[in-house]
Write an enzyme that holds these catalytic residues in place. Structure first.
Site, short mmCIF file in Angstrom:
data_model
loop_
_atom_site.label_atom_id
_atom_site.label_comp_id
_atom_site.label_asym_id
_atom_site.label_seq_id
_atom_site.Cartn_x
_atom_site.Cartn_y
_atom_site.Cartn_z
N GLU A 11 0.83 -1.27 0.00
CA GLU A 11 -0.05 0.18 0.08
C GLU A 11 0.79 1.30 -0.12
O GLU A 11 0.84 2.13 -0.55
CB GLU A 11 -0.79 -0.02 1.20
CG GLU A 11 -1.89 -1.04 1.28
CD GLU A 11 -2.53 -0.95 2.72
OE1 GLU A 11 -3.66 -1.41 2.36
OE2 GLU A 11 -1.95 -0.88 3.69
N GLU A 195 -3.96 -1.13 14.75
CA GLU A 195 -3.28 0.20 14.77
C GLU A 195 -4.38 1.61 15.06
O GLU A 195 -3.64 2.39 15.94
CB GLU A 195 -2.59 0.60 13.61
CG GLU A 195 -1.46 -0.52 13.13
CD GLU A 195 -1.96 -1.67 12.60
OE1 GLU A 195 -2.89 -1.43 11.91
OE2 GLU A 195 -1.18 -2.41 12.48
N ASP A 218 -10.62 -9.96 5.82
CA ASP A 218 -11.12 -11.25 6.33
C ASP A 218 -12.07 -10.89 7.30
O ASP A 218 -12.61 -10.06 7.78
CB ASP A 218 -9.79 -11.88 7.17
CG ASP A 218 -9.52 -10.91 8.19
OD1 ASP A 218 -8.35 -10.01 8.01
OD2 ASP A 218 -10.01 -10.82 9.34
#
Ligand code: SAH
Length: 248
Positions: A11, A195, A218
């Site tokens: 990313e 995070e 997921d």
């Protein structure tokens, strides 16, 4: 200067590739990329995984680069049954699901001791802008950006955008037991990751606007994901870069 943090290298690379006038600096063990995006100055860095990594990286960006806002992107596990792989979750508020001093000095489960806070909200302005950016990305660029067969393989038909509560903790949640515990303790919870709530606490301490944008990778249960690196590279990183390009 806008601070952009990503939790995955793929990313980060895709975001760095969009910058002009890029330069690099090494801070501790991290490489920080400075550049411009849409004529705005940005600083982009890989945070690492977990709350400590996210908190130290956010603090470093604030103290060293005097950023005015933080944008964090990555993937997350979907908690509510209707969330599917490929859906986009924009964090409205954040809780540390592994914070538990219940019983000490009347503190409740999930409450951050001495701050007397449990959930920390993100910037409403950035929430709205992120929703617009995500809508716009899905409507205009998704089809040309992500190969149809990658979407088909994962059964991503029409990704949806949700905004709501995100929980963070220093654990990868991948069991039915933990999933049920989180669902019960936090009935509004949309997604779990490692995070966001740490970034939220740092941003709160410094009075800075922040937003966290997550792609569901997921379902936080026993069926561990598909091919994770492939999902990040071929799908999620396109989503996050496309959204950030429109948000900044
Ligand atoms: N197991 C994967 C990657 C783990 S993902 C692999 O083999 O590559 C860990 C990162 O994804 C963290 O940054 C975290 O924020 C996020 N994440 C995605 N799904 C998660 C889940 N179910 N529980 C916790 N964190 C999750």
């Amino acid at each position: 200067m806008i601070g952009i943090m990503a939790a995955m290298h793929e990313e980060l690379n895709r975001i760095v590739a969009m910058l002009s006038d890029v330069s690099e600096e090494k801070v501790g063990h991290k490489v920080v990329y400075l550049g411009s995006l849409n004529n705005k100055k940005v600083v982009v860095v890989f945070s690492g995984w977990g709350k400590v990594a996210a908190a130290t990286t956010s603090t470093m960006l604030i103290e060293r680069y005097s950023i005015s806002q933080i944008i964090f992107t990555g993937v997350a596990g979907g908690i509510q049954a209707h969330l599917n792989i490929g859906d986009i979750v924009i964090g409205k508020s954040f809780v540390q699901h592994d914070m538990d001093c219940a019983g000490v000095l009347g503190i409740k489960r999930f409450e951050i001791p001495l701050l007397s806070l449990t959930e920390i909200p993100s910037s409403e302005v950035l929430q709205e802008k992120s929703e617009q950016a995500a809508n716009d990305y899905l409507a205009s660029d998704l089809a040309s950006d992500v190969e149809a067969k990658e979407l088909e393989n994962l059964n991503i038909i029409q990704p949806k955008i949700y905004s709501g509560l995100i929980a963070s903790g220093d654990q990868f949640i991948s069991s039915e037991d933990k999933l049920q515990d989180l669902r019960q303790a936090l009935p509004d919870l949309l997604a779990v990751e490692m995070e966001g709530a740490a970034v939220a606490q740092v941003a709160y301490e410094y009075d800075l606007p922040f937003i966290v944008i997550r792609i569901i990778s997921d379902k936080a249960n026993d069926d561990s994901l598909i091919d994770f690196p492939r999902f990040i590279e071929k799908v999620a990183s396109h989503f996050t870069a496309g959204i950030i390009k429109r948000l900044v």
